[in-house]
Design a protein around this motif. Structure first.
Motif, PDB file in Angstrom:
ATOM      1  N   ARG A  37       0.826  -1.201   0.000  1.00  0.00           N
ATOM      2  CA  ARG A  37       0.000   0.000   0.000  1.00  0.00           C
ATOM      3  C   ARG A  37       0.860   1.251   0.000  1.00  0.00           C
ATOM      4  O   ARG A  37       2.005   1.228   0.486  1.00  0.00           O
ATOM      5  N   ARG A  44       5.737   3.383  -0.275  1.00  0.00           N
ATOM      6  CA  ARG A  44       4.978   2.147  -0.399  1.00  0.00           C
ATOM      7  C   ARG A  44       5.480   1.127   0.621  1.00  0.00           C
ATOM      8  O   ARG A  44       6.690   1.031   0.861  1.00  0.00           O
ATOM      9  N   TYR A  92      -3.941   0.666  -2.503  1.00  0.00           N
ATOM     10  CA  TYR A  92      -3.481  -0.705  -2.333  1.00  0.00           C
ATOM     11  C   TYR A  92      -3.177  -1.341  -3.691  1.00  0.00           C
ATOM     12  O   TYR A  92      -3.942  -1.195  -4.647  1.00  0.00           O
TER      13      TYR A  92
END
Length: 117
Positions: A37, A44, A92
């Motif tokens: 995510r 990330r 996501y």
């Protein structure tokens, strides 16, 4: 070659969502897939994934709340997210862990999850 995540949305804290990722292309292995995510303003991060021998692991921040699974057709993985918190707000993505270790630049389409408190 395609990774397409879906199922995101806006929910209240404490709510739940189930994300799906359709995997297509010979470079991906369903047994190495994982969820990642991208929170707003952050890098990330790993969320949950499959490991050797069919095991699964997840980040400490989501343990006991999120779980990864795969469909019978072996081309779809899921992320069940329960008891969502505002800090789970992110885009996501799914990807193959081996490709991530090889610094792949391909991420496919992500899905937005927004949790309001």
């Amino acid at each position: 070659v395609q990774l397409q995540a879906s199922g995101g949305g806006s929910v209240q804290a404490g709510g739940k969502l189930r994300l799906s990722c359709e995997v297509s292309g010979p470079m991906f292995s369903i047994n190495r897939m994982a969820w990642y995510r991208l929170p707003p303003g952050k890098e990330r991060e790993f969320v949950a994934g499959f490991g050797p021998g069919g095991t699964t692991d997840s980040a400490e921040s989501v343990k006991g709340r999120f779980s990864i699974s795969r469909g019978d057709a072996q081309n779809t993985i899921y992320l069940q997210m329960n008891n969502l918190k505002s800090e789970d707000t992110a885009v996501y993505y799914c990807n193959d862990r081996r490709l991530i270790e090889g610094n792949t630049k391909y991420w496919g389409e992500g899905t937005q999850v927004t949790v309001s408190s």
